[in-house]
Design a protein around this motif. Sequence first.
Motif, PDB file in Angstrom:
ATOM      1  N   ARG A 182     -10.556 -10.049  -0.817  1.00 58.68           N
ATOM      2  CA  ARG A 182      -9.925  -8.736  -0.690  1.00 58.68           C
ATOM      3  C   ARG A 182      -8.428  -8.776  -1.004  1.00 58.68           C
ATOM      4  NH1 ARG A 182     -11.111  -8.087   5.652  1.00 58.68           N
ATOM      5  NH2 ARG A 182     -13.058  -8.975   4.879  1.00 58.68           N
ATOM      6  N   TYR A 183      -7.859  -9.983  -1.002  1.00 58.41           N
ATOM      7  CA  TYR A 183      -6.424 -10.129  -1.266  1.00 58.41           C
ATOM      8  C   TYR A 183      -6.133 -10.612  -2.687  1.00 58.41           C
ATOM      9  CZ  TYR A 183      -6.424  -9.866   3.814  1.00 58.41           C
ATOM     10  OH  TYR A 183      -6.637  -9.471   5.100  1.00 58.41           O
ATOM     11  N   ARG A 184      -7.105 -10.499  -3.566  1.00 57.69           N
ATOM     12  CA  ARG A 184      -6.939 -11.097  -4.896  1.00 57.69           C
ATOM     13  C   ARG A 184      -5.822 -10.453  -5.717  1.00 57.69           C
ATOM     14  NH1 ARG A 184     -11.709  -8.431  -4.439  1.00 57.69           N
ATOM     15  NH2 ARG A 184     -12.343  -6.799  -5.932  1.00 57.69           N
ATOM     16  N   TYR A 185      -5.468  -9.214  -5.420  1.00 58.15           N
ATOM     17  CA  TYR A 185      -4.411  -8.562  -6.205  1.00 58.15           C
ATOM     18  C   TYR A 185      -3.018  -8.775  -5.604  1.00 58.15           C
ATOM     19  CZ  TYR A 185      -8.503  -6.441  -8.267  1.00 58.15           C
ATOM     20  OH  TYR A 185      -9.714  -6.259  -8.881  1.00 58.15           O
ATOM     21  N   VAL A 186      -2.943  -9.326  -4.405  1.00 61.08           N
ATOM     22  CA  VAL A 186      -1.644  -9.633  -3.804  1.00 61.08           C
ATOM     23  C   VAL A 186      -1.494 -11.130  -3.553  1.00 61.08           C
ATOM     24  CG1 VAL A 186      -1.384  -7.364  -2.754  1.00 61.08           C
ATOM     25  CG2 VAL A 186      -2.519  -9.188  -1.465  1.00 61.08           C
ATOM     26  N   CYS A 187      -2.477 -11.913  -3.983  1.00 63.08           N
ATOM     27  CA  CYS A 187      -2.425 -13.361  -3.821  1.00 63.08           C
ATOM     28  C   CYS A 187      -2.842 -14.029  -5.126  1.00 63.08           C
ATOM     29  CB  CYS A 187      -3.328 -13.820  -2.667  1.00 63.08           C
ATOM     30  SG  CYS A 187      -3.490 -15.608  -2.516  1.00 63.08           S
ATOM     31  N   GLY A 188      -4.111 -14.032  -5.420  1.00 59.81           N
ATOM     32  CA  GLY A 188      -4.597 -14.630  -6.665  1.00 59.81           C
ATOM     33  C   GLY A 188      -4.834 -16.120  -6.588  1.00 59.81           C
ATOM     34  N   GLY A 189      -4.529 -16.724  -5.420  1.00 58.67           N
ATOM     35  CA  GLY A 189      -4.732 -18.152  -5.276  1.00 58.67           C
ATOM     36  C   GLY A 189      -3.729 -18.948  -6.095  1.00 58.67           C
ATOM     37  N   CYS A 190      -3.742 -20.250  -5.954  1.00 58.37           N
ATOM     38  CA  CYS A 190      -2.853 -21.127  -6.710  1.00 58.37           C
ATOM     39  C   CYS A 190      -3.558 -21.560  -7.991  1.00 58.37           C
ATOM     40  CB  CYS A 190      -2.462 -22.354  -5.875  1.00 58.37           C
ATOM     41  SG  CYS A 190      -1.409 -23.522  -6.749  1.00 58.37           S
ATOM     42  N   MET A 204       0.811  -1.220   0.000  1.00 59.02           N
ATOM     43  CA  MET A 204       0.000   0.000   0.000  1.00 59.02           C
ATOM     44  C   MET A 204       0.844   1.269   0.000  1.00 59.02           C
ATOM     45  SD  MET A 204      -3.243  -0.793   2.492  1.00 59.02           S
ATOM     46  CE  MET A 204      -4.022   0.761   2.037  1.00 59.02           C
ATOM     47  N   ASP A 205       2.155   1.139   0.144  1.00 60.88           N
ATOM     48  CA  ASP A 205       3.032   2.301   0.260  1.00 60.88           C
ATOM     49  C   ASP A 205       3.064   3.066  -1.067  1.00 60.88           C
ATOM     50  OD1 ASP A 205       5.045   4.143   0.593  1.00 60.88           O
ATOM     51  OD2 ASP A 205       6.457   2.743   1.517  1.00 60.88           O
ATOM     52  N   PRO A 206       2.592   4.306  -1.084  1.00 62.06           N
ATOM     53  CA  PRO A 206       2.566   5.075  -2.335  1.00 62.06           C
ATOM     54  C   PRO A 206       3.952   5.469  -2.822  1.00 62.06           C
ATOM     55  CG  PRO A 206       1.926   6.461  -0.494  1.00 62.06           C
ATOM     56  CD  PRO A 206       2.023   5.063   0.044  1.00 62.06           C
ATOM     57  N   ASN A 207       4.963   5.366  -1.942  1.00 66.84           N
ATOM     58  CA  ASN A 207       6.314   5.748  -2.311  1.00 66.84           C
ATOM     59  C   ASN A 207       7.108   4.591  -2.930  1.00 66.84           C
ATOM     60  OD1 ASN A 207       6.102   8.444  -1.293  1.00 66.84           O
ATOM     61  ND2 ASN A 207       6.271   7.603   0.776  1.00 66.84           N
ATOM     62  N   ARG A 208       6.525   3.397  -2.956  1.00 67.29           N
ATOM     63  CA  ARG A 208       7.186   2.246  -3.556  1.00 67.29           C
ATOM     64  C   ARG A 208       6.642   1.995  -4.952  1.00 67.29           C
ATOM     65  NH1 ARG A 208      10.037  -1.733  -0.647  1.00 67.29           N
ATOM     66  NH2 ARG A 208      10.343  -1.239   1.547  1.00 67.29           N
ATOM     67  N   GLN A 209       7.528   1.543  -5.822  1.00 73.76           N
ATOM     68  CA  GLN A 209       7.116   1.224  -7.179  1.00 73.76           C
ATOM     69  C   GLN A 209       6.304  -0.079  -7.202  1.00 73.76           C
ATOM     70  OE1 GLN A 209       7.739   3.293  -9.855  1.00 73.76           O
ATOM     71  NE2 GLN A 209       8.465   4.652  -8.225  1.00 73.76           N
ATOM     72  N   ALA A 210       5.626  -0.323  -8.309  1.00 75.10           N
ATOM     73  CA  ALA A 210       4.821  -1.541  -8.448  1.00 75.10           C
ATOM     74  C   ALA A 210       5.575  -2.556  -9.304  1.00 75.10           C
ATOM     75  CB  ALA A 210       3.466  -1.215  -9.065  1.00 75.10           C
ATOM     76  N   ASN A 211       6.838  -2.833  -8.925  1.00 72.50           N
ATOM     77  CA  ASN A 211       7.603  -3.821  -9.679  1.00 72.50           C
ATOM     78  C   ASN A 211       7.720  -5.107  -8.866  1.00 72.50           C
ATOM     79  OD1 ASN A 211       9.772  -3.481  -7.800  1.00 72.50           O
ATOM     80  ND2 ASN A 211      10.484  -1.707  -8.966  1.00 72.50           N
ATOM     81  N   PHE A 212       8.451  -6.083  -9.380  1.00 74.83           N
ATOM     82  CA  PHE A 212       8.525  -7.389  -8.731  1.00 74.83           C
ATOM     83  C   PHE A 212       9.061  -7.289  -7.311  1.00 74.83           C
ATOM     84  CE2 PHE A 212      10.994 -11.182  -7.630  1.00 74.83           C
ATOM     85  CZ  PHE A 212       9.999 -12.146  -7.674  1.00 74.83           C
ATOM     86  N   TYR A 213      10.018  -6.397  -7.079  1.00 78.52           N
ATOM     87  CA  TYR A 213      10.688  -6.336  -5.791  1.00 78.52           C
ATOM     88  C   TYR A 213       9.986  -5.420  -4.789  1.00 78.52           C
ATOM     89  CZ  TYR A 213      14.286  -8.625  -8.513  1.00 78.52           C
ATOM     90  OH  TYR A 213      14.957  -9.510  -9.313  1.00 78.52           O
ATOM     91  N   ASP A 214       8.998  -4.655  -5.249  1.00 77.26           N
ATOM     92  CA  ASP A 214       8.327  -3.705  -4.357  1.00 77.26           C
ATOM     93  C   ASP A 214       6.827  -3.933  -4.228  1.00 77.26           C
ATOM     94  OD1 ASP A 214      10.489  -1.804  -3.590  1.00 77.26           O
ATOM     95  OD2 ASP A 214      10.638  -1.542  -5.753  1.00 77.26           O
ATOM     96  N   PHE A 215       6.311  -4.963  -4.891  1.00 79.85           N
ATOM     97  CA  PHE A 215       4.871  -5.217  -4.810  1.00 79.85           C
ATOM     98  C   PHE A 215       4.623  -6.707  -4.961  1.00 79.85           C
ATOM     99  CE2 PHE A 215       0.608  -5.651  -6.689  1.00 79.85           C
ATOM    100  CZ  PHE A 215      -0.145  -5.012  -5.702  1.00 79.85           C
ATOM    101  N   CYS A 216       3.814  -7.264  -4.074  1.00 83.63           N
ATOM    102  CA  CYS A 216       3.526  -8.694  -4.074  1.00 83.63           C
ATOM    103  C   CYS A 216       2.293  -8.973  -4.930  1.00 83.63           C
ATOM    104  CB  CYS A 216       3.295  -9.187  -2.645  1.00 83.63           C
ATOM    105  SG  CYS A 216       2.774 -10.908  -2.536  1.00 83.63           S
TER     106      CYS A 216
END
Length: 362
Positions: free
Chosen positions: A332-340, A257-269
């Motif tokens: 609610r976690y579908r964008y940071v999980c997505g299930g298997c 949720m940090d607005p100061n972090r990029q949305a890349n592989f290393y900064d977003f799950c």
Amino acid sequence: MNDFVEITREKYYRAVKKAKPLFAWFSLTDACNLDCKYCFVDAAYHPPGSTEPIQDPLDTKTVCDIIDNVYQADTEIVMFAGGEPTLREDLIDIVRYTSTRMSAAMNTNGYVCDESYCSDLAKAGLSQVKISIDGIEKNHDWNRGEGSFQRVVDAAKNFKKAGIPKVVLILTLSSLNYDELSEVVDLSMGLGVDFTMVEFLPLGKASERKEWTLSKEQLERAQRVLFDAQKRFGWQRVAFENRYIVGDDEHCKGVCMDPNRQANFYDFCVGCISGLYSFCILACGKVVAGDIMSIVVGDLKQERMKDIWKNAEVFQMLRNRENLKGKCGECRYRYVCGGCRRRAYAYTGDLMAADPGCWRND
């Protein structure tokens, strides 16, 4: 929580828009010198010491051409696997060629990895090795053959001695070895190597063994054990597929949720990375959707990985989390999980179905 969903949705699609095929799992052969009872690829058994030549479908030049192909698509790490990659007589040459372009890694059963061989792989540029383990000695040898557990321990020591930067024991956790999870973590830490866990699924040779699958309760407890181990030893040393448990990880949620972090592989799950950051290559050179081995999306002997990554309909489907169905589509976690996605497909035949292994109720 509404803010969490909205923020992670926006960052997820920003990540997907720029996503590259960073990680490749490359099966170099369908042959294996062990006959594991729950081999998920159903590798062809080639007994140790057999003089019968292995007929690998790709020669050295074709393998190197494929390496160039995926390198041009911005792939950063190739994990050589199988079958058993050490059965390829040209493995050291392949590793040497790859390491001049990107990181070369390997997943092995460790059976033939003596000091000399590990040293040769290190000199060729191997940067990471994962050694498969199926519990402590009795359980491991039951699945892979008598004496194979000691070969794993010896291989881990030999790779460490050779100076491979990252050595990992990788456990396939099932109901058969569930009670030994903590012991295998402790074994890894004692050997000075890292640990990771994947979950058993009834595929390949064990396609009829659904009773070996972890129950939801077992999977939850296992993830909590590993979540605690990460706090003690560090997430760099203890890794696992952190889907589901991500809802309890306040640090991870804060990062996402940090607005100061990029949305890349290393900064977003993003959770499941199949088709978002990873892909797999079969021993024949065909590309499949992540670790869902039966869904072919292209052929690297004839197509560019850049084009497959951009145009494959299955990849596009996986990247659109609005395609998720049932519980996963409402989570609610579908964008940071997505299930298997692999488990959903294995149990339902529907790539975007609700993950039947999820234990969360919120």
